[in-house]
Design a protein around this motif. Sequence first.
Motif, PDB file in Angstrom:
ATOM      1  N   MET A 177       0.840  -1.179   0.000  1.00 53.04           N
ATOM      2  CA  MET A 177       0.000   0.000   0.000  1.00 53.04           C
ATOM      3  C   MET A 177       0.882   1.238   0.000  1.00 53.04           C
ATOM      4  SD  MET A 177      -2.839   1.132   2.815  1.00 53.04           S
ATOM      5  CE  MET A 177      -4.183   0.132   2.233  1.00 53.04           C
ATOM      6  N   SER A 178       0.650   2.164  -0.918  1.00 53.06           N
ATOM      7  CA  SER A 178       1.479   3.362  -1.004  1.00 53.06           C
ATOM      8  C   SER A 178       0.861   4.494  -0.198  1.00 53.06           C
ATOM      9  CB  SER A 178       1.667   3.787  -2.459  1.00 53.06           C
ATOM     10  OG  SER A 178       0.436   4.215  -2.981  1.00 53.06           O
ATOM     11  N   GLU A 179       1.724   5.302   0.404  1.00 48.74           N
ATOM     12  CA  GLU A 179       1.256   6.460   1.156  1.00 48.74           C
ATOM     13  C   GLU A 179       1.132   7.648   0.212  1.00 48.74           C
ATOM     14  OE1 GLU A 179       3.243   7.483   4.750  1.00 48.74           O
ATOM     15  OE2 GLU A 179       3.643   5.385   5.240  1.00 48.74           O
ATOM     16  N   THR A 180       0.052   8.370   0.328  1.00 52.43           N
ATOM     17  CA  THR A 180      -0.162   9.558  -0.485  1.00 52.43           C
ATOM     18  C   THR A 180       0.464  10.742   0.220  1.00 52.43           C
ATOM     19  OG1 THR A 180      -2.258   8.657  -1.269  1.00 52.43           O
ATOM     20  CG2 THR A 180      -1.907  11.008  -1.572  1.00 52.43           C
ATOM     21  N   THR A 181       1.199  11.540  -0.524  1.00 53.96           N
ATOM     22  CA  THR A 181       1.743  12.764   0.043  1.00 53.96           C
ATOM     23  C   THR A 181       0.995  13.942  -0.559  1.00 53.96           C
ATOM     24  OG1 THR A 181       3.462  12.851  -1.657  1.00 53.96           O
ATOM     25  CG2 THR A 181       4.045  11.784   0.416  1.00 53.96           C
ATOM     26  N   TYR A 182       0.815  14.960   0.247  1.00 58.79           N
ATOM     27  CA  TYR A 182       0.076  16.138  -0.174  1.00 58.79           C
ATOM     28  C   TYR A 182       0.961  17.365  -0.081  1.00 58.79           C
ATOM     29  CZ  TYR A 182      -3.883  13.027   0.655  1.00 58.79           C
ATOM     30  OH  TYR A 182      -4.742  11.974   0.630  1.00 58.79           O
ATOM     31  N   SER A 183       0.714  18.315  -0.950  1.00 60.58           N
ATOM     32  CA  SER A 183       1.393  19.606  -0.894  1.00 60.58           C
ATOM     33  C   SER A 183       0.643  20.517   0.061  1.00 60.58           C
ATOM     34  CB  SER A 183       1.441  20.238  -2.284  1.00 60.58           C
ATOM     35  OG  SER A 183       2.234  19.455  -3.141  1.00 60.58           O
ATOM     36  N   ILE A 184       1.246  21.645   0.368  1.00 66.44           N
ATOM     37  CA  ILE A 184       0.618  22.629   1.250  1.00 66.44           C
ATOM     38  C   ILE A 184      -0.770  22.969   0.710  1.00 66.44           C
ATOM     39  CG2 ILE A 184       0.758  24.994   2.125  1.00 66.44           C
ATOM     40  CD1 ILE A 184       3.843  24.694   1.919  1.00 66.44           C
ATOM     41  N   GLY A 185      -1.785  22.879   1.562  1.00 66.18           N
ATOM     42  CA  GLY A 185      -3.143  23.224   1.184  1.00 66.18           C
ATOM     43  C   GLY A 185      -3.927  22.110   0.527  1.00 66.18           C
ATOM     44  N   GLU A 186      -3.334  20.927   0.380  1.00 71.28           N
ATOM     45  CA  GLU A 186      -4.009  19.809  -0.275  1.00 71.28           C
ATOM     46  C   GLU A 186      -4.315  18.710   0.738  1.00 71.28           C
ATOM     47  OE1 GLU A 186      -1.920  20.147  -4.665  1.00 71.28           O
ATOM     48  OE2 GLU A 186      -1.258  18.579  -3.293  1.00 71.28           O
ATOM     49  N   GLY A 187      -5.191  17.809   0.344  1.00 68.88           N
ATOM     50  CA  GLY A 187      -5.496  16.634   1.149  1.00 68.88           C
ATOM     51  C   GLY A 187      -6.734  16.814   2.006  1.00 68.88           C
ATOM     52  N   PRO A 188      -7.153  15.716   2.612  1.00 68.03           N
ATOM     53  CA  PRO A 188      -8.333  15.787   3.466  1.00 68.03           C
ATOM     54  C   PRO A 188      -8.019  16.543   4.753  1.00 68.03           C
ATOM     55  CG  PRO A 188      -7.347  13.604   3.586  1.00 68.03           C
ATOM     56  CD  PRO A 188      -6.590  14.367   2.532  1.00 68.03           C
ATOM     57  N   ALA A 189      -9.065  17.060   5.369  1.00 72.15           N
ATOM     58  CA  ALA A 189      -8.889  17.773   6.639  1.00 72.15           C
ATOM     59  C   ALA A 189      -8.526  16.766   7.734  1.00 72.15           C
ATOM     60  CB  ALA A 189     -10.168  18.512   7.014  1.00 72.15           C
ATOM     61  N   THR A 190      -7.696  17.217   8.651  1.00 75.33           N
ATOM     62  CA  THR A 190      -7.333  16.397   9.800  1.00 75.33           C
ATOM     63  C   THR A 190      -7.433  17.257  11.051  1.00 75.33           C
ATOM     64  OG1 THR A 190      -5.642  14.922  10.722  1.00 75.33           O
ATOM     65  CG2 THR A 190      -4.857  16.872   9.577  1.00 75.33           C
ATOM     66  N   ARG A 191      -7.845  16.672  12.137  1.00 70.89           N
ATOM     67  CA  ARG A 191      -7.975  17.413  13.396  1.00 70.89           C
ATOM     68  C   ARG A 191      -6.615  17.529  14.068  1.00 70.89           C
ATOM     69  NH1 ARG A 191     -12.534  18.738  15.814  1.00 70.89           N
ATOM     70  NH2 ARG A 191     -14.474  18.077  14.851  1.00 70.89           N
ATOM     71  N   VAL A 192      -6.329  18.722  14.563  1.00 67.83           N
ATOM     72  CA  VAL A 192      -5.130  18.960  15.358  1.00 67.83           C
ATOM     73  C   VAL A 192      -5.524  19.803  16.564  1.00 67.83           C
ATOM     74  CG1 VAL A 192      -3.551  18.850  13.393  1.00 67.83           C
ATOM     75  CG2 VAL A 192      -4.497  21.042  14.074  1.00 67.83           C
ATOM     76  N   SER A 193      -4.731  19.711  17.595  1.00 65.73           N
ATOM     77  CA  SER A 193      -4.954  20.545  18.769  1.00 65.73           C
ATOM     78  C   SER A 193      -4.105  21.794  18.628  1.00 65.73           C
ATOM     79  CB  SER A 193      -4.548  19.775  20.028  1.00 65.73           C
ATOM     80  OG  SER A 193      -4.667  20.602  21.157  1.00 65.73           O
ATOM     81  N   LEU A 194      -4.671  22.940  18.969  1.00 72.92           N
ATOM     82  CA  LEU A 194      -3.986  24.213  18.795  1.00 72.92           C
ATOM     83  C   LEU A 194      -4.252  25.096  19.999  1.00 72.92           C
ATOM     84  CD1 LEU A 194      -2.552  26.294  16.862  1.00 72.92           C
ATOM     85  CD2 LEU A 194      -4.848  26.899  16.120  1.00 72.92           C
ATOM     86  N   SER A 195      -3.223  25.678  20.542  1.00 75.57           N
ATOM     87  CA  SER A 195      -3.381  26.629  21.633  1.00 75.57           C
ATOM     88  C   SER A 195      -2.980  28.009  21.148  1.00 75.57           C
ATOM     89  CB  SER A 195      -2.492  26.236  22.821  1.00 75.57           C
ATOM     90  OG  SER A 195      -2.875  24.979  23.327  1.00 75.57           O
ATOM     91  N   LEU A 196      -3.840  28.992  21.420  1.00 73.78           N
ATOM     92  CA  LEU A 196      -3.594  30.384  21.051  1.00 73.78           C
ATOM     93  C   LEU A 196      -3.851  31.264  22.261  1.00 73.78           C
ATOM     94  CD1 LEU A 196      -5.601  30.621  17.695  1.00 73.78           C
ATOM     95  CD2 LEU A 196      -3.127  30.603  17.927  1.00 73.78           C
ATOM     96  N   PRO A 197      -3.195  32.390  22.318  1.00 73.92           N
ATOM     97  CA  PRO A 197      -3.579  33.350  23.350  1.00 73.92           C
ATOM     98  C   PRO A 197      -5.053  33.732  23.165  1.00 73.92           C
ATOM     99  CG  PRO A 197      -1.492  33.975  22.336  1.00 73.92           C
ATOM    100  CD  PRO A 197      -2.060  32.858  21.513  1.00 73.92           C
ATOM    101  N   GLU A 198      -5.778  33.902  24.249  1.00 75.98           N
ATOM    102  CA  GLU A 198      -7.207  34.198  24.173  1.00 75.98           C
ATOM    103  C   GLU A 198      -7.488  35.446  23.339  1.00 75.98           C
ATOM    104  OE1 GLU A 198     -11.133  33.662  24.303  1.00 75.98           O
ATOM    105  OE2 GLU A 198      -9.654  32.229  25.041  1.00 75.98           O
ATOM    106  N   GLY A 199      -6.641  36.468  23.484  1.00 83.81           N
ATOM    107  CA  GLY A 199      -6.851  37.688  22.704  1.00 83.81           C
ATOM    108  C   GLY A 199      -6.760  37.441  21.210  1.00 83.81           C
ATOM    109  N   THR A 200      -5.843  36.575  20.804  1.00 88.17           N
ATOM    110  CA  THR A 200      -5.706  36.230  19.387  1.00 88.17           C
ATOM    111  C   THR A 200      -6.932  35.470  18.905  1.00 88.17           C
ATOM    112  OG1 THR A 200      -3.300  36.146  19.604  1.00 88.17           O
ATOM    113  CG2 THR A 200      -4.261  35.020  17.699  1.00 88.17           C
ATOM    114  N   ALA A 201      -7.376  34.501  19.701  1.00 85.88           N
ATOM    115  CA  ALA A 201      -8.556  33.714  19.329  1.00 85.88           C
ATOM    116  C   ALA A 201      -9.788  34.608  19.217  1.00 85.88           C
ATOM    117  CB  ALA A 201      -8.782  32.595  20.346  1.00 85.88           C
ATOM    118  N   GLU A 202      -9.948  35.514  20.150  1.00 79.03           N
ATOM    119  CA  GLU A 202     -11.099  36.430  20.102  1.00 79.03           C
ATOM    120  C   GLU A 202     -11.035  37.348  18.887  1.00 79.03           C
ATOM    121  OE1 GLU A 202     -13.921  36.526  21.807  1.00 79.03           O
ATOM    122  OE2 GLU A 202     -13.224  34.683  22.777  1.00 79.03           O
ATOM    123  N   ALA A 203      -9.836  37.806  18.552  1.00 80.03           N
ATOM    124  CA  ALA A 203      -9.687  38.675  17.378  1.00 80.03           C
ATOM    125  C   ALA A 203     -10.059  37.922  16.103  1.00 80.03           C
ATOM    126  CB  ALA A 203      -8.256  39.206  17.294  1.00 80.03           C
TER     127      ALA A 203
END
Length: 94
Positions: free
Chosen positions: A1-27
């Motif tokens: 089975m071959s692995e598919t590689t994607y370029s920046i901005g391509e491929g299916p969405a994947t969930r990631v965890s992200l932490s931002l300062p609250e002020g940035t998130a609110e903005a």
Amino acid sequence: MSETTYSIGEGPATRVSLSLPEGTAEAIRARVGKREFSAFIASAVERELRGQVLDEYLADYESRVGPVSEQARQRARQVFDEVFVEEDQWPAAS
């Protein structure tokens, strides 16, 4: 089975965890709303990655060939302006 590689901005969405300062998130929420938050972050990250790739290319080029001339910089600016204006994606830099 071959692995598919994607370029920046391509491929299916994947969930990631992200932490931002609250002020940035609110903005971000204030600017694009809660429903577009992920799309905004994805777009910002893609721009940053493309910028880093371009910076790395230019650094490599200059280490091999020497500094980019002012004439070449002006020509590159003209080419970018023409491409982005044609695609209605980015305002002209000049």
